[in-house]
Design an enzyme around this catalytic site. Structure first.
Site, mmCIF file in Angstrom:
data_model
loop_
_atom_site.group_PDB
_atom_site.id
_atom_site.type_symbol
_atom_site.label_atom_id
_atom_site.label_comp_id
_atom_site.label_asym_id
_atom_site.label_seq_id
_atom_site.Cartn_x
_atom_site.Cartn_y
_atom_site.Cartn_z
ATOM 1 N N ASP A 121 -53.227 -113.281 17.327
ATOM 2 C CA ASP A 121 -53.167 -112.868 18.726
ATOM 3 C C ASP A 121 -51.624 -112.383 18.821
ATOM 4 O O ASP A 121 -50.530 -113.138 19.337
ATOM 5 C CB ASP A 121 -53.432 -114.069 19.617
ATOM 6 C CG ASP A 121 -53.250 -113.571 21.261
ATOM 7 O OD1 ASP A 121 -53.389 -112.397 21.422
ATOM 8 O OD2 ASP A 121 -53.445 -114.309 22.125
ATOM 9 N N HIS A 137 -53.937 -110.364 23.185
ATOM 10 C CA HIS A 137 -54.387 -110.346 24.324
ATOM 11 C C HIS A 137 -53.932 -109.771 25.807
ATOM 12 O O HIS A 137 -54.456 -109.548 26.573
ATOM 13 C CB HIS A 137 -55.212 -111.657 24.761
ATOM 14 C CG HIS A 137 -54.156 -112.651 25.295
ATOM 15 N ND1 HIS A 137 -53.547 -113.692 24.591
ATOM 16 C CD2 HIS A 137 -53.896 -112.781 26.565
ATOM 17 C CE1 HIS A 137 -53.068 -114.662 25.408
ATOM 18 N NE2 HIS A 137 -52.706 -114.152 26.571
ATOM 19 N N GLN A 160 -50.683 -119.878 32.773
ATOM 20 C CA GLN A 160 -51.031 -118.387 32.920
ATOM 21 C C GLN A 160 -49.912 -117.499 33.392
ATOM 22 O O GLN A 160 -49.007 -117.933 34.185
ATOM 23 C CB GLN A 160 -52.171 -118.286 34.037
ATOM 24 C CG GLN A 160 -53.491 -118.788 33.749
ATOM 25 C CD GLN A 160 -53.785 -120.376 33.894
ATOM 26 O OE1 GLN A 160 -52.911 -120.945 34.482
ATOM 27 N NE2 GLN A 160 -54.792 -121.027 33.372
ATOM 28 N N GLY A 161 -49.728 -116.442 32.689
ATOM 29 C CA GLY A 161 -48.667 -115.467 32.864
ATOM 30 C C GLY A 161 -47.607 -115.791 31.895
ATOM 31 O O GLY A 161 -46.559 -114.760 31.872
ATOM 32 N N ASP A 162 -47.414 -116.977 31.060
ATOM 33 C CA ASP A 162 -46.360 -117.110 30.047
ATOM 34 C C ASP A 162 -46.938 -116.201 28.746
ATOM 35 O O ASP A 162 -46.263 -116.196 27.624
ATOM 36 C CB ASP A 162 -46.226 -118.421 29.708
ATOM 37 C CG ASP A 162 -45.643 -119.062 31.052
ATOM 38 O OD1 ASP A 162 -44.581 -118.739 31.649
ATOM 39 O OD2 ASP A 162 -45.975 -120.285 31.456
ATOM 40 N N SER A 163 -48.137 -115.878 28.546
ATOM 41 C CA SER A 163 -48.888 -115.556 27.445
ATOM 42 C C SER A 163 -47.752 -114.369 26.979
ATOM 43 O O SER A 163 -47.185 -113.495 27.689
ATOM 44 C CB SER A 163 -50.153 -114.896 27.732
ATOM 45 O OG SER A 163 -51.134 -115.810 27.713
#
Ligand SMILES: *[C@@H]1O[C@H](CO)[C@@H](O)[C@H](O)[C@H]1NC(C)=O
Length: 277
Positions: free
Chosen positions: A137, A92, A228-231
């Site tokens: 993912d 993603h 958010q932003g660790d993905s």
């Protein structure tokens, strides 16, 4: 930006119907199935999920396999060094993007300075990645030049089996420190969490149900989570990569663990594709 719109409409629906817990959960599921990443990807560059809350600032020398994946100079996701030319991240993180704007920064505690910045030659998303369900993912990136390993830049092995329920793990990244925040810490953060196996994570002990599919593994700690932003970043247990930060409902929300791509499931995909990309 599309995702943010979906998210805010999901969250609004939840608030309007907040007295009906069951409806809240259903509205979340509907949003998830409609293809949003329910944790509300702030982003920072439009679609990124993942999520370190309750974390401790750390140094890259403690997580030398961690990289920052950047779009046009801004941190967008995390990634993990598999070998000197290959980074593992989340599919993603690589939707609707061209290699020319992508870079990785390795070997720095700070996403915005230090270490080395390297261009991307190519990337490959898992063929079965499904943006609606977040299935499969996982992705790999081939760097334009090789990383030089040092005490701050190192690869990590891939798990051969999924860790058992309750196993201790650490997740690291430069993601937001609370759900919905739009500022990133410049210094790398980590938290310790416990593995929750897929069947337990999909059970009524938690809020997700069957949207936690095969190929996913969960992890949680009280008040601790990725955000958010660790993905795309690393969940490590027993000295190997066991998960890739994927999605979740909010960050560190009670009954909603962080959900990760289960690296043991995708080990052969990574090995084979790293050889052929
Ligand atoms: C996380 O776990 C590691 C390994 O068990 C331990 O050394 C470290 O102190 C823990 N960190 C925190 C913040 O609890």
């Amino acid at each position: 930006m599309l995702t943010i719109l979906h998210i805010s409409s999901c969250l609004q629906l939840s608030r309007e119907e907040a007295m009906l817990k069951f409806v809240v959960v259903l509205s979340f599921v509907a949003c998830a199935l409609a293809g949003t990443i329910p944790e509300g990807m702030v982003s920072l560059n439009d679609d990124l999920g993942g999520r370190i809350v309750g974390g401790t600032p750390t140094s890259i020398s403690s997580f030398p396999w961690q990289v920052s994946l950047q779009r046009s100079g801004s941190h967008s996701c995390g990634g993990t060094i598999y070998n000197s030319r290959i980074i593992v991240t989340a599919a993603h993180c690589l939707q609707s993007v061209s290699t020319s704007v992508l870079r990785i920064r390795a070997g720095s505690t700070y996403w915005n300075s230090g270490g080395v910045v390297i261009s991307v030659a190519a990337f490959r998303n898992h063929e079965g990645y499904n943006s609606a369900t977040h299935a499969n993912d996982i992705a790999i990136i081939k760097l334009a030049s090789s990383l030089s390993f040092s005490s701050n830049v190192r690869s990590i092995g891939l798990a051969t089996s999924t860790p058992g329920n309750g196993a201790s793990a650490s997740v690291s990244g430069w993601g937001t420190q609370k759900s919905g925040s739009n500022s990133l810490p410049s210094q790398l953060q980590y938290v310790n969490v416990s593995i929750i196996d897929r069947s337990k994570c999909a059970s009524s002990a938690y809020g997700y149900g069957s949207v936690v599919r095969a190929g996913m593994v969960c992890a949680a700690g009280s008040g601790k989570d990725s955000c958010q932003g660790d993905s795309g970043g690393p969940l490590v247990s027993g000295g190997v990569l066991v998960g890739v930060v994927s999605w979740g409902y909010g960050c560190a929300a009670a009954r909603y663990p962080g959900v990760y791509a289960d690296v043991a499931t995708y080990r052969s995909w990574v090995v084979n594709n790293a050889n052929s990309i």
